[in-house]
Design an enzyme around this catalytic site. Structure first.
Site, PDB file in Angstrom:
ATOM      1  N   LYS A 142       0.820  -1.323  -0.196  1.00 16.70           N
ATOM      2  CA  LYS A 142      -0.039   0.039   0.043  1.00 16.70           C
ATOM      3  C   LYS A 142       0.783   1.236   0.056  1.00 16.70           C
ATOM      4  O   LYS A 142       1.273   1.666   0.995  1.00 16.70           O
ATOM      5  CB  LYS A 142      -0.779   0.041   1.112  1.00 16.70           C
ATOM      6  CG  LYS A 142      -2.262   0.609   1.115  1.00 16.70           C
ATOM      7  CD  LYS A 142      -2.132   2.110   0.804  1.00 16.70           C
ATOM      8  CE  LYS A 142      -1.861   2.800   1.931  1.00 16.70           C
ATOM      9  NZ  LYS A 142      -1.644   4.528   1.588  1.00 16.70           N
ATOM     10  N   GLU A 168       9.528   1.838  10.898  1.00 13.21           N
ATOM     11  CA  GLU A 168      10.516   2.949  10.484  1.00 13.21           C
ATOM     12  C   GLU A 168       9.757   4.241  10.415  1.00 13.21           C
ATOM     13  O   GLU A 168       9.008   4.493   9.556  1.00 13.21           O
ATOM     14  CB  GLU A 168      11.238   2.714   8.950  1.00 13.21           C
ATOM     15  CG  GLU A 168      11.759   1.250   8.831  1.00 13.21           C
ATOM     16  CD  GLU A 168      13.280   0.970   9.564  1.00 13.21           C
ATOM     17  OE1 GLU A 168      13.651   1.994  10.169  1.00 13.21           O
ATOM     18  OE2 GLU A 168      13.570   0.035   9.521  1.00 13.21           O
ATOM     19  N   CYS A 200      13.680  11.470   6.266  1.00 13.86           N
ATOM     20  CA  CYS A 200      13.447  11.168   7.865  1.00 13.86           C
ATOM     21  C   CYS A 200      15.090  11.215   8.246  1.00 13.86           C
ATOM     22  O   CYS A 200      15.124  11.683   9.586  1.00 13.86           O
ATOM     23  CB  CYS A 200      12.994   9.885   7.982  1.00 13.86           C
ATOM     24  SG  CYS A 200      13.958   8.717   7.108  1.00 13.86           S
ATOM     25  N   GLU A 239       9.272  17.222  14.273  1.00 11.13           N
ATOM     26  CA  GLU A 239       9.666  16.718  12.917  1.00 11.13           C
ATOM     27  C   GLU A 239       8.738  17.877  11.896  1.00 11.13           C
ATOM     28  O   GLU A 239       7.673  17.833  12.020  1.00 11.13           O
ATOM     29  CB  GLU A 239       9.422  15.551  12.737  1.00 11.13           C
ATOM     30  CG  GLU A 239       9.878  15.128  11.288  1.00 11.13           C
ATOM     31  CD  GLU A 239       9.599  13.762  10.769  1.00 11.13           C
ATOM     32  OE1 GLU A 239       8.281  13.217  10.798  1.00 11.13           O
ATOM     33  OE2 GLU A 239      10.458  12.973  10.276  1.00 11.13           O
TER      34      GLU A 239
HETATM   35  P1  NDP Z   1       2.456   8.675   7.181  1.00 11.85           P
HETATM   36  O1  NDP Z   1       2.489   8.117   8.339  1.00 11.85           O
HETATM   37  O2  NDP Z   1       1.170   9.891   7.025  1.00 11.85           O
HETATM   38  O3  NDP Z   1       1.972   7.477   5.784  1.00 11.85           O
HETATM   39  C1  NDP Z   1       2.678   6.541   5.485  1.00 11.85           C
HETATM   40  C2  NDP Z   1       1.946   5.467   4.856  1.00 11.85           C
HETATM   41  O4  NDP Z   1       1.294   4.882   6.027  1.00 11.85           O
HETATM   42  C3  NDP Z   1       1.016   5.954   3.846  1.00 11.85           C
HETATM   43  O5  NDP Z   1       0.856   4.846   2.964  1.00 11.85           O
HETATM   44  C4  NDP Z   1      -0.262   6.237   4.532  1.00 11.85           C
HETATM   45  O6  NDP Z   1      -1.298   6.147   3.882  1.00 11.85           O
HETATM   46  C5  NDP Z   1      -0.130   4.855   5.334  1.00 11.85           C
HETATM   47  N1  NDP Z   1      -1.093   5.039   6.614  1.00 11.85           N
HETATM   48  C6  NDP Z   1      -1.541   6.123   7.448  1.00 11.85           C
HETATM   49  N2  NDP Z   1      -2.024   5.865   8.530  1.00 11.85           N
HETATM   50  C7  NDP Z   1      -2.391   4.462   8.448  1.00 11.85           C
HETATM   51  C8  NDP Z   1      -2.912   3.535   9.314  1.00 11.85           C
HETATM   52  N3  NDP Z   1      -3.715   3.782  10.351  1.00 11.85           N
HETATM   53  N4  NDP Z   1      -2.908   2.138   8.954  1.00 11.85           N
HETATM   54  C9  NDP Z   1      -2.110   1.832   7.826  1.00 11.85           C
HETATM   55  N5  NDP Z   1      -1.566   2.553   6.998  1.00 11.85           N
HETATM   56  C10 NDP Z   1      -1.584   3.980   7.191  1.00 11.85           C
HETATM   57  O7  NDP Z   1       3.586   9.186   6.650  1.00 11.85           O
HETATM   58  P2  NDP Z   1       4.111  10.150   5.339  1.00 11.85           P
HETATM   59  O8  NDP Z   1       3.675   9.519   4.109  1.00 11.85           O
HETATM   60  O9  NDP Z   1       3.435  11.576   5.744  1.00 11.85           O
HETATM   61  O10 NDP Z   1       5.614  10.202   5.425  1.00 11.85           O
HETATM   62  C11 NDP Z   1       6.526  11.006   6.192  1.00 11.85           C
HETATM   63  C12 NDP Z   1       6.987  10.367   7.430  1.00 11.85           C
HETATM   64  O11 NDP Z   1       7.626   9.493   7.206  1.00 11.85           O
HETATM   65  C13 NDP Z   1       7.588  11.318   8.352  1.00 11.85           C
HETATM   66  O12 NDP Z   1       7.383  11.503   9.632  1.00 11.85           O
HETATM   67  C14 NDP Z   1       9.133  10.813   7.865  1.00 11.85           C
HETATM   68  O13 NDP Z   1      10.079  11.044   9.189  1.00 11.85           O
HETATM   69  C15 NDP Z   1       8.603   9.165   7.994  1.00 11.85           C
HETATM   70  N6  NDP Z   1       9.872   8.564   7.371  1.00 11.85           N
HETATM   71  C16 NDP Z   1      10.504   7.590   7.968  1.00 11.85           C
HETATM   72  C17 NDP Z   1      11.506   6.960   7.436  1.00 11.85           C
HETATM   73  C18 NDP Z   1      12.498   6.023   8.122  1.00 11.85           C
HETATM   74  O14 NDP Z   1      13.317   5.275   7.617  1.00 11.85           O
HETATM   75  N7  NDP Z   1      12.501   5.892   9.623  1.00 11.85           N
HETATM   76  C19 NDP Z   1      11.963   7.050   5.963  1.00 11.85           C
HETATM   77  C20 NDP Z   1      11.146   7.785   5.245  1.00 11.85           C
HETATM   78  C21 NDP Z   1       9.998   8.604   5.884  1.00 11.85           C
HETATM   79  P3  NDP Z   1      -1.916   7.566   2.993  1.00 11.85           P
HETATM   80  O15 NDP Z   1      -0.893   8.664   3.407  1.00 11.85           O
HETATM   81  O16 NDP Z   1      -1.721   7.234   1.624  1.00 11.85           O
HETATM   82  O17 NDP Z   1      -3.240   7.934   3.554  1.00 11.85           O
END
Ligand code: NDP
Length: 480
Positions: free
Chosen positions: A173, A248, A282, A384
Site C-alpha cells: 500500500k 521505520e 527522515c 519533526e
Molecule cells: P504517514 O505516516 O502519513 O503515511 C505513511 C504510509 O502509511 C502511507 O502509505 C499512509 O497512507 C499509510 N497510513 C497512514 N495511516 C495508516 C494506518 N492507520 N494504517 C495503515 N496505513 C496507514 O507518513 P508520510 O507518508 O507523511 O511520510 C512522512 C513520514 O515518514 C515522516 O514522519 C518521516 O520521518 C517518515 N519516514 C521515516 C523513514 C524511516 O526510515 N524511519 C523514512 C522515510 C520517511 P496515506 O498517506 O496514503 O493515507
C-alpha cells in the site's frame, strides 16, 4: 489524465468501488492522476492472491528467485530516466535527486538482495559431540508493506526486495500522494517474470486500505515506514493479532559540528543534509549544533549557501530544491516558521513560500530557511518539520552537546563532524539513535542494520536483519 489501477494476482484491475483520489503534481498544484480509493474488499482480494502465490513462491529455488530479481533491476535500469521523471512529477523532488538517489537505489535494492539470497548460510553446531543442530529458515508468509511519500519507489523497493528474496509474498500500500512509480513497477515485475500474485499493489488511503491490510488475519507481518502517529496506530492494530512488525518512523536528527572538523566538508555536506529532497528525508539533520568557537564562522559560510540554493523547476538539472509534497504540508512547514518567530527565532534566510512564475506559480515551493536564537528545547527544534527548515544552536562542550542531541523524543540518526578519532567514537557511541554518520551523511551499506530508537521506530532492516524479519527460524536438533 493518468488513471491508476490496482495490481492483483498479476492483473491490472479497477477497485471494487470506483472511487478515486486526486493526485497532484506538487510543482504546478494541478491534478494529473487519479488513484483508486481501494477498500477492505480490494485488500481481501489481494491478500487471497498473495496467499495463493506464496505456496509456490516460498518453495521456488533461490537461484530462480534471484534471477528474477536481477531481471527486475535490469529492466528498471533500462527505464531509469522514465521512472525518475515520473517521481519528479509525482513527488516534486528534483530530477538530479530522483535519478541519483531514488531510482538508482531502487535498482540496487533488487540487486543487493538477489546477491544476498545466493550467499545465505545457516548456522549449525554440534552439541557435546552427540547431536547435530542446524537452523531451518522458512519464509514467514504474506507481508503487508506500507510506504510513505518522500522516497516513494526507493522505500517501497527497500521492502519488496528482501520480502520476495526471502520467499514471502506481499500486498503493498504505497502513499496515496505518490502511487505512480509503484504502479509503473508492476509492469516491470510482470516483464521480469515474477509469478502472478507474489507482489500485489493496492492503492488508496491509510485509514481505508492501509488499516484493512494491517488488520487482515492472513497477513503475518507488517513493514511500515511513515510518521510516528500512524506508526502507533499500525502497531496497535498489528499487536491485536500478534503480528511481526517493523516500524521505520520519524526523526529530528542532530548534526553536531565540532571546532576540529574539516570545515569545508562540514558546511557543504550540512547543506545537503539540511535541504536535500526539500528536507523531506527522515534522516535530514534539522537540528544543527555548532561549537561556539566556530559558530559565527559556520553561520557566515552556511547561510549564504542556503540563501543561494536554486529553488524551482524540479525537471531542470540545475535545480537544488523542488516542491513540497502538498499544499497542506507546505502550510504546515510555513506554520513552523511562524511559530519559530513567536518562539523568538531569528530567520537568517528564507522564511517564506517561493513564488515562481508561469506553470509553476501554484507549486508548493518553500525557500531554504535557517533559524537561529531558539532554545533547543522549543517546539520548532523538537518536532519533526519535514521541510527545508533548520535551526542552528551553539554549544560549548562535548558532554553538553551529547545531552542536547539526546534530548529528543526521536532516535533515528545523527551526524558528527570532527577529526579527532577518539571523540568520533565517544560521541557516536553516546548518541541514542539507530545510525550515526561521522564526517559524512546518507551513506548506506545495505548490509548494516537500519532503524530507529525511541519514537523513531521498532526493529531493524537491511541484509541479515531484513532476512530475519521476513523469515522464521526453526532449530532442528538431530541425535543418533
Ligand atoms: P504517514 O505516516 O502519513 O503515511 C505513511 C504510509 O502509511 C502511507 O502509505 C499512509 O497512507 C499509510 N497510513 C497512514 N495511516 C495508516 C494506518 N492507520 N494504517 C495503515 N496505513 C496507514 O507518513 P508520510 O507518508 O507523511 O511520510 C512522512 C513520514 O515518514 C515522516 O514522519 C518521516 O520521518 C517518515 N519516514 C521515516 C523513514 C524511516 O526510515 N524511519 C523514512 C522515510 C520517511 P496515506 O498517506 O496514503 O493515507
Amino acid at each position: 489524465m493518468l488513471v491508476l489501477q490496482n495490481f492483483i494476482g498479476g492483473e491490472f484491475l479497477d477497485a471494487k468501488v470506483a472511487n478515486f483520489i486526486d493526485s497532484y503534481n506538487p510543482s504546478t498544484g494541478k491534478v494529473y492522476a487519479k488513484i483508486p480509493d481501494s477498500t477492505e474488499d480490494d485488500i481481501n482480494f489481494a491478500v487471497e492472491a498473495a496467499h495463493k502465490a506464496f505456496t509456490k513462491w516460498s518453495k521456488t529455488h533461490r537461484s530462480v528467485r534471484a534471477n528474477i530479481m536481477y531481471r527486475i533491476a535490469d529492466i528498471l535500469e533500462s527505464r531509469q530516466k522514465e521512472f525518475a521523471e515520473a517521481e519528479v512529477r509525482d513527488q516534486g523532488k528534483t530530477i538530479t535527486f530522483a535519478t541519483n538517489i531514488d531510482i538508482n537505489r531502487s535498482i540496487y535494492n533488487f540487486r543487493y538482495f538477489a546477491g544476498y539470497l545466493l550467499h545465505m548460510e545457516e548456522k549449525a553446531s554440534i552439541l557435546d559431540g552427540r547431536a547435530f543442530n542446524y537452523v531451518k529458515r522458512t519464509p514467514s508468509g504474506v507481508a503487508g508493506l506500507i510506504s510513505p511519500w518522500n522516497l516513494p519507489l526507493y522505500l517501497l523497493t527497500w521492502k519488496i526486495a528482501p520480502c520476495i528474496a526471502a520467499g514471502c509474498a506481499c500486498v503493498c500500500k504505497p502513499s496515496e500522494f505518490t502511487s505512480v512509480t509503484a504502479f509503473m513497477l508492476c509492469s516491470v515485475l510482470k516483464e521480469a517474470g515474477l509469478p502472478d500474485g507474489v507482489v500485489n499493489m493496492v492503492f488508496g488511503t491509510g485509514p481505508n486500505a492501509g488499516q484493512a491490510l494491517v488488520a487482515h488475519p492472513k497477513v503475518r507481518l507488517i513493514s511500515f515506514t511513515g510518521g510516528t502517529v500512524s506508526g502507533l496506530k499500525v502497531n496497535t492494530t498489528a499487536s491485536m493479532h500478534l503480528k511481526k512488525v517493523s516500524l521505520e518512523l520519524g526523526g529530528k536528527n542532530a548534526n553536531i559540528i565540532f571546532e576540529d572538523c574539516d570545515f569545508e566538508n562540514a558546511v557543504t555536506t550540512s547543506i545537503k543534509s539540511s535541504f536535500s529532497n526539500q528536507g523531506e528525508i527522515c534522516l535530514c539533520g534539522s537540528r544543527i549544533f555548532v561549537q561556539s568557537s566556530i559558530y559565527q564562522k559556520f553561520l557566515d559560510a552556511f547561510v549564504p549557501k542556503a540563501r543561494d540554493m536554486i529553488v524551482g523547476d524540479p525537471t531542470d538539472p540545475q535545480t537544488e530544491v523542488g516542491a513540497l509534497i502538498s499544499k497542506s504540508h507546505m502550510e504546515k512547514v510555513l506554520g513552523y516558521i511562524e511559530l519559530a518567530k513567536q518562539e523568538g527565532g531569528v530567520i537568517e534566510c528564507g522564511g517564506g513560500r517561493k513564488e515562481l512564475k508561469g506553470e509553476l506559480c501554484d507549486g508548493y515551493f518553500v525557500e531554504p530557511t535557517v533559524i537561529t536564537n531558539l532554545k533547543p528545547s522549543c517546539r520548532v527544534a523538537q518536532e519533526e518539520i519535514f521541510g527545508p527548515v533548520v535551526t542552528i544552536h551553539p554549544f560549548e562542550t562535548e558532554e553538553e552537546v551529547i545531552n542536547l542531541a539526546n534530548d529528543s523524543p526521536y532516535g533515528l540518526s545523527c551526524s558528527v563532524w570532527s577529526q579527532n578519532g577518539s571523540r568520533m567514537r565517544r560521541v557516536a557511541e553516546a548518541i541514542d539513535v539507530g545510525t550515526v554518520w561521522v564526517n559524512c551523511w546518507l551513506w548506506r551499506d545495505l548490509s548494516m542494520p537500519f532503524g530507529g530508537t525511541k519514537k523513531s521506530g521498532v526493529g531493524r532492516e537491511g541484509g541479515e536483519y531484513s532476512m530475519e524479519f521476513y523469515t522464521e527460524q526453526k532449530t532442528v536438533c538431530l541425535a543418533d
